[in-house]
Design an enzyme around this catalytic site. Sequence first.
Site, PDB file in Angstrom:
ATOM      1  N   TYR A 170      38.500 -82.013  50.345  1.00  0.00           N
ATOM      2  CA  TYR A 170      37.958 -82.710  49.170  1.00  0.00           C
ATOM      3  C   TYR A 170      36.871 -83.687  49.587  1.00  0.00           C
ATOM      4  O   TYR A 170      37.039 -84.408  50.562  1.00  0.00           O
ATOM      5  CB  TYR A 170      39.061 -83.463  48.421  1.00  0.00           C
ATOM      6  N   GLU A 174      34.779 -85.640  47.029  1.00  0.00           N
ATOM      7  CA  GLU A 174      34.157 -86.214  45.822  1.00  0.00           C
ATOM      8  C   GLU A 174      33.209 -87.348  46.207  1.00  0.00           C
ATOM      9  O   GLU A 174      33.545 -88.184  47.045  1.00  0.00           O
ATOM     10  CB  GLU A 174      35.236 -86.745  44.872  1.00  0.00           C
ATOM     11  N   ASP A 233      14.022 -73.388  35.553  1.00  0.00           N
ATOM     12  CA  ASP A 233      15.193 -72.691  36.118  1.00  0.00           C
ATOM     13  C   ASP A 233      14.696 -71.458  36.872  1.00  0.00           C
ATOM     14  O   ASP A 233      14.316 -70.462  36.257  1.00  0.00           O
ATOM     15  CB  ASP A 233      16.134 -72.310  34.961  1.00  0.00           C
ATOM     16  N   THR A 242      20.075 -70.895  41.017  1.00  0.00           N
ATOM     17  CA  THR A 242      21.279 -70.394  41.668  1.00  0.00           C
ATOM     18  C   THR A 242      20.926 -70.226  43.133  1.00  0.00           C
ATOM     19  O   THR A 242      19.752 -70.237  43.519  1.00  0.00           O
ATOM     20  CB  THR A 242      21.714 -69.029  41.107  1.00  0.00           C
ATOM     21  N   LYS A 302      20.911 -65.353  44.386  1.00  0.00           N
ATOM     22  CA  LYS A 302      20.102 -64.225  43.932  1.00  0.00           C
ATOM     23  C   LYS A 302      19.055 -63.908  45.019  1.00  0.00           C
ATOM     24  O   LYS A 302      19.453 -63.577  46.116  1.00  0.00           O
ATOM     25  CB  LYS A 302      19.543 -64.523  42.551  1.00  0.00           C
ATOM     26  N   ARG A 324      27.420 -67.974  46.401  1.00  0.00           N
ATOM     27  CA  ARG A 324      27.338 -68.244  44.966  1.00  0.00           C
ATOM     28  C   ARG A 324      27.348 -69.745  44.723  1.00  0.00           C
ATOM     29  O   ARG A 324      28.234 -70.441  45.220  1.00  0.00           O
ATOM     30  CB  ARG A 324      28.546 -67.639  44.252  1.00  0.00           C
TER      31      ARG A 324
HETATM   32  C1  PLP Z   1      21.822 -66.220  36.806  1.00  0.00           C
HETATM   33  C2  PLP Z   1      21.171 -67.273  36.037  1.00  0.00           C
HETATM   34  C3  PLP Z   1      21.842 -68.453  35.719  1.00  0.00           C
HETATM   35  C4  PLP Z   1      23.337 -68.633  35.864  1.00  0.00           C
HETATM   36  O1  PLP Z   1      23.880 -68.654  37.091  1.00  0.00           O
HETATM   37  P1  PLP Z   1      25.448 -68.599  37.270  1.00  0.00           P
HETATM   38  O2  PLP Z   1      25.598 -68.974  38.711  1.00  0.00           O
HETATM   39  O3  PLP Z   1      25.869 -67.210  36.957  1.00  0.00           O
HETATM   40  O4  PLP Z   1      26.065 -69.595  36.358  1.00  0.00           O
HETATM   41  C5  PLP Z   1      21.137 -69.482  35.104  1.00  0.00           C
HETATM   42  N1  PLP Z   1      19.834 -69.322  34.796  1.00  0.00           N
HETATM   43  C6  PLP Z   1      19.168 -68.192  35.063  1.00  0.00           C
HETATM   44  C7  PLP Z   1      17.731 -68.088  34.689  1.00  0.00           C
HETATM   45  C8  PLP Z   1      19.820 -67.125  35.669  1.00  0.00           C
HETATM   46  O5  PLP Z   1      19.162 -65.985  35.876  1.00  0.00           O
END
Ligand code: PLP
Length: 424
Positions: A52, A54, A198, A224, A227, A233
Amino acid sequence: MITPLEQYDPQMYELLRQEAARQSACIRLIPSENYVSKAVMAATGSCLTNKYAEGYPGKRYYEGQQITDLVESIAIERARKLFKADHVNVQSHSGAVANLAAYSAVAAVGDTIMGLALPYGGHLSHGWKVSFTSKVFNSVSYEVDPETGQFDFNKIEELAKQHKPKIIITGASAYPRKIDFKTFGEIAKRVGAYHLSDIAHISGLVVAGLHQSPVPYADIVSTTTHKTLRGPRGGMLMCTAALADAIDKAVFPGLQGGPHMHTISALAVALKEADSPEFVAYAKQIIKNAKVLSETLMEKGFKLFSGGTDNHLILIDLRSKGIPGKKLSKALDRARIETNYNTIPGDPAKPFNPNGLRIGTPAVTTRGMKEEQMKIIASLITKVAENIDNEEIIAQVGRESLLLCSQFPVPEHFIIPEKRFSLI
Ligand SMILES: *Cc1c(COP(=O)(O)O)cnc(C)c1O
């Protein structure tokens, strides 16, 4: 406590083994997926899952942080260097939670947020109506031109002037073209909105210098980590120095408890990998592969949204073929080609039964596949689409997919898929 997984839970071991075999023996084209390296996987499965932590480095609420402070500081420093960001927070458990934290850092309940509509390629968490984000905030959506695939910045600015959003969100989940974050940033400035960018899908391309970085043009950047960035993850937030405190507080204690330190250690490893000439070469190949895959599909008569791709992702418009997206994605799955059905901008079909197929090249490129293999993959997809009701041909394509996969091994982790290619 010390019995190996294989002996203690043979049922779960067998499932994991089968999944490892499946990932190895399948052409994985879902554009948000990848294969992590052995090093990233090792860190993900480390003893840090027991800890942990925090708080933040130097300011924790639990003792025993001699190592975690170093781990998190290294992850932050590597991300700051790679993305050239003033401030980085590596604790978000996922991309969606990172976005929620960003909203809560600069907006109050009931404020307006404005993002790309889900059926036009936006993400659920950008205020789409089934997402909790649309209940907490007043959500307004902009669109992309269904014909050109481009953003109409005049229209978007008009919409922003009309609704006065607190935040303009840029970035997408199903958009095959480059996004001009600079122009979006200028619009946000003129209307007095924060700009949240994002880059979940494209962060690997951004760090490789192959897509304009939003960092100079956005107040907050979310991504994220799993990807194109090819890490474990998770989610990550970057922001200006002025927002550092608000972002950190929004993540913890605002939304989360303890950070997943094992994931953060694996992220640090992935960021080290991404800061290398090999990663730049990888990212370049992702784009080259997507270009060849898209051009070959068009030669074979497929219509693509926006007529092609500039990044890792391709959106196939199946309306001219008369095949529903779900039917094709399921047939492809039986042929060992993983894709996902998706909406096409401007198509009124519902997200659960859309006329599009979303594919991408990050995972197959990690396996070492190049232009030549993209042409083969385009042929396999075509064969399935043209024989959508012929299970014999679909099974034959499955064998061809398997043969292709057998030539491009994936990084192996502690569960070895013994019988991977036994069907050849
Ligand atoms: C995949 C994605 C997310 C979400 O990611 P998670 O880890 O699945 O919650 C947010 N924004 C965009 C643009 C994405 O492609």
